[in-house]
Structures are given as C-alpha cells and as structure tokens.
Design a protein around this motif. Structure first.
Motif, short mmCIF file in Angstrom:
data_model
loop_
_atom_site.label_atom_id
_atom_site.label_comp_id
_atom_site.label_asym_id
_atom_site.label_seq_id
_atom_site.Cartn_x
_atom_site.Cartn_y
_atom_site.Cartn_z
N ASN A 183 0.79 -1.23 0.00
CA ASN A 183 0.00 0.00 0.00
C ASN A 183 0.82 1.28 0.00
O ASN A 183 0.41 2.29 0.57
CB ASN A 183 -0.99 0.01 1.17
N LEU A 184 1.98 1.25 -0.67
CA LEU A 184 2.75 2.49 -0.83
C LEU A 184 1.94 3.47 -1.67
O LEU A 184 1.16 3.06 -2.54
CB LEU A 184 4.07 2.19 -1.55
N PRO A 185 2.12 4.77 -1.47
CA PRO A 185 1.40 5.73 -2.30
C PRO A 185 1.85 5.64 -3.76
O PRO A 185 3.00 5.29 -4.04
CB PRO A 185 1.76 7.08 -1.69
N THR A 186 0.95 5.94 -4.66
CA THR A 186 1.21 5.89 -6.10
C THR A 186 1.13 7.30 -6.67
O THR A 186 0.23 8.06 -6.31
CB THR A 186 0.16 4.99 -6.79
N ALA A 187 2.06 7.62 -7.55
CA ALA A 187 2.01 8.92 -8.23
C ALA A 187 0.67 9.05 -8.96
O ALA A 187 0.20 8.09 -9.57
CB ALA A 187 3.16 9.04 -9.21
N PRO A 188 0.04 10.21 -8.88
CA PRO A 188 -1.29 10.39 -9.48
C PRO A 188 -1.38 9.96 -10.95
O PRO A 188 -2.37 9.35 -11.35
CB PRO A 188 -1.56 11.89 -9.33
N GLN A 189 -0.34 10.24 -11.75
CA GLN A 189 -0.40 9.90 -13.16
C GLN A 189 -0.29 8.39 -13.40
O GLN A 189 -0.56 7.91 -14.50
CB GLN A 189 0.67 10.65 -13.97
N LEU A 190 0.07 7.63 -12.38
CA LEU A 190 0.18 6.18 -12.51
C LEU A 190 -1.00 5.44 -11.89
O LEU A 190 -1.01 4.22 -11.84
CB LEU A 190 1.49 5.68 -11.88
N LYS A 191 -2.00 6.19 -11.45
CA LYS A 191 -3.21 5.57 -10.91
C LYS A 191 -4.22 5.38 -12.04
O LYS A 191 -4.57 6.33 -12.72
CB LYS A 191 -3.84 6.46 -9.82
N ALA A 192 -4.67 4.15 -12.19
CA ALA A 192 -5.70 3.88 -13.19
C ALA A 192 -7.04 4.37 -12.64
O ALA A 192 -7.49 3.90 -11.60
CB ALA A 192 -5.76 2.39 -13.49
N LYS A 193 -7.64 5.29 -13.34
CA LYS A 193 -8.89 5.87 -12.85
C LYS A 193 -10.12 5.11 -13.33
O LYS A 193 -11.19 5.24 -12.78
CB LYS A 193 -8.96 7.34 -13.26
N GLU A 194 -9.94 4.31 -14.36
CA GLU A 194 -11.05 3.49 -14.85
C GLU A 194 -10.55 2.06 -15.02
O GLU A 194 -9.35 1.80 -14.99
CB GLU A 194 -11.62 4.03 -16.17
N GLU A 195 -11.50 1.15 -15.18
CA GLU A 195 -11.14 -0.25 -15.36
C GLU A 195 -10.38 -0.43 -16.67
O GLU A 195 -10.60 0.32 -17.62
CB GLU A 195 -12.40 -1.13 -15.36
N LYS A 196 -9.47 -1.36 -16.70
CA LYS A 196 -8.66 -1.65 -17.89
C LYS A 196 -8.97 -3.07 -18.37
O LYS A 196 -9.27 -3.95 -17.56
CB LYS A 196 -7.16 -1.55 -17.58
N VAL A 197 -8.91 -3.27 -19.68
CA VAL A 197 -9.16 -4.59 -20.26
C VAL A 197 -7.92 -5.45 -20.01
O VAL A 197 -6.84 -5.15 -20.52
CB VAL A 197 -9.47 -4.48 -21.77
N PHE A 198 -8.08 -6.50 -19.23
CA PHE A 198 -6.95 -7.32 -18.84
C PHE A 198 -6.15 -7.83 -20.03
O PHE A 198 -4.93 -7.69 -20.07
CB PHE A 198 -7.41 -8.50 -17.97
N LYS A 199 -6.81 -8.44 -21.00
CA LYS A 199 -6.07 -9.06 -22.11
C LYS A 199 -5.22 -8.04 -22.85
O LYS A 199 -4.08 -8.31 -23.22
CB LYS A 199 -7.03 -9.76 -23.07
N THR A 200 -5.74 -6.86 -23.06
CA THR A 200 -5.00 -5.80 -23.75
C THR A 200 -3.79 -5.36 -22.94
O THR A 200 -2.66 -5.32 -23.43
CB THR A 200 -5.91 -4.59 -24.01
N GLU A 201 -4.02 -5.05 -21.67
CA GLU A 201 -2.95 -4.55 -20.81
C GLU A 201 -1.91 -5.62 -20.51
O GLU A 201 -0.71 -5.34 -20.42
CB GLU A 201 -3.52 -3.97 -19.52
N HIS A 202 -2.34 -6.85 -20.39
CA HIS A 202 -1.45 -7.98 -20.15
C HIS A 202 -0.50 -8.15 -21.33
O HIS A 202 0.72 -8.30 -21.14
CB HIS A 202 -2.30 -9.24 -19.92
N THR A 203 -1.03 -8.10 -22.53
CA THR A 203 -0.20 -8.22 -23.74
C THR A 203 0.78 -7.06 -23.84
O THR A 203 1.97 -7.26 -24.14
CB THR A 203 -1.09 -8.29 -25.00
#
Length: 147
Positions: A78-98
């Motif tokens: 639970n370390l803090p994350t830089a704001p620009q690296l926070k996903a604000k919406e859900e991401k499609v796993f298969k796309t992001e995984h690839t």
C-alpha cells in the motif's frame, strides 16, 4: 538484487506474468489485475524510450527514497502511487497484459545499451540500477496478485 536486465530475472518475470489471469485477485491495494498491468507499463516505457529530461526531480525523493528502489528490502504494501500512474477506470486485462509482456521484452532487448538517461523523478540511475528498479517494481505487483 535481481535485475530485469539478466536472463534469469527476465525469464522469471515473464513466467510470473503468464500466470496472471483476468480472475487473479489482489492481496492488497485497490487495483484490479488489468489496472496493475497498465500501471506497470509506464516505468518500462520511460526506461525504453531513454529520452533526456530537464526535470531536476524532487530532492527529498532522491535523497530519502531513491535507494529503496534498488536495494534488497521488499517494498511495503500500500505504498502511495504517483497520481499519473493511478488507473482511474477499469482496464481490459487481455490488452494490458499483452502490452506489459511486450514492454518487458522490449526492456530486455535494450539491455546492452550503454547510455541511460536520468529518471525524471529520481535522477540518474546506473544501467544496473535501471534493471533492479524495473525488477523490483514488477516483483512487488506480481506478489500483490499472488504470482
């Protein structure tokens, strides 16, 4: 400290990424597995692009946090994350995984490059430190999802 620039660590990380599924559950934090795959892409892109930057970074971060990026001590949960690296919406796993797998491969492909520009927030890293920080970041998040 392991480095993503070594064959052993590269193969290990690839094997662990392959174990992720869209049903992988996090052990801590708020990100879904698709968001985590997206989140892990930017640090790799930054290193691969290897562009000069004019940012001086934050002296506090460079002085007190930088060494924790590439030492053997695991990061706490639970370390803090830089704001620009926070996903604000859900991401499609298969796309992001690839995309994540491709970026890990691309990072390993530049392992023989000699000139590495400074990180915009943390300043200069040696080639070895770039490999270590990439490994440590991926290891942290893969553990987050049990692989």
């Amino acid at each position: 400290m392991k480095s993503l620039l070594t064959k052993e660590a590269y193969e290990e990380i690839n094997q662990r990424i392959e174990q992720l599924t869209e049903n992988s559950e996090r052990g801590w934090g708020k990100m879904s597995v698709g968001q985590m795959c997206w989140h892990c892409q930017y640090p790799l892109q930054l290193a691969i692009k290897n562009k000069p930057n004019t940012s001086k970074g934050n002296w506090f971060v460079k002085t007190f946090f930088k060494k924790s990026l590439y030492n053997d001590k695991p990061w706490r949960k639970n370390l803090p994350t830089a704001p620009q690296l926070k996903a604000k919406e859900e991401k499609v796993f298969k796309t992001e995984h690839t995309l994540l797998k491709n970026l890990v491969n691309d990072f390993y492909a530049v392992r023989d490059r000699e000139e590495w520009y400074p990180h915009p927030a943390f300043g200069p890293f040696t080639k070895e430190q770039w490999g270590q920080v990439q490994y440590k970041h991926l290891d942290h998040h893969l553990k987050q999802f049990g692989v």
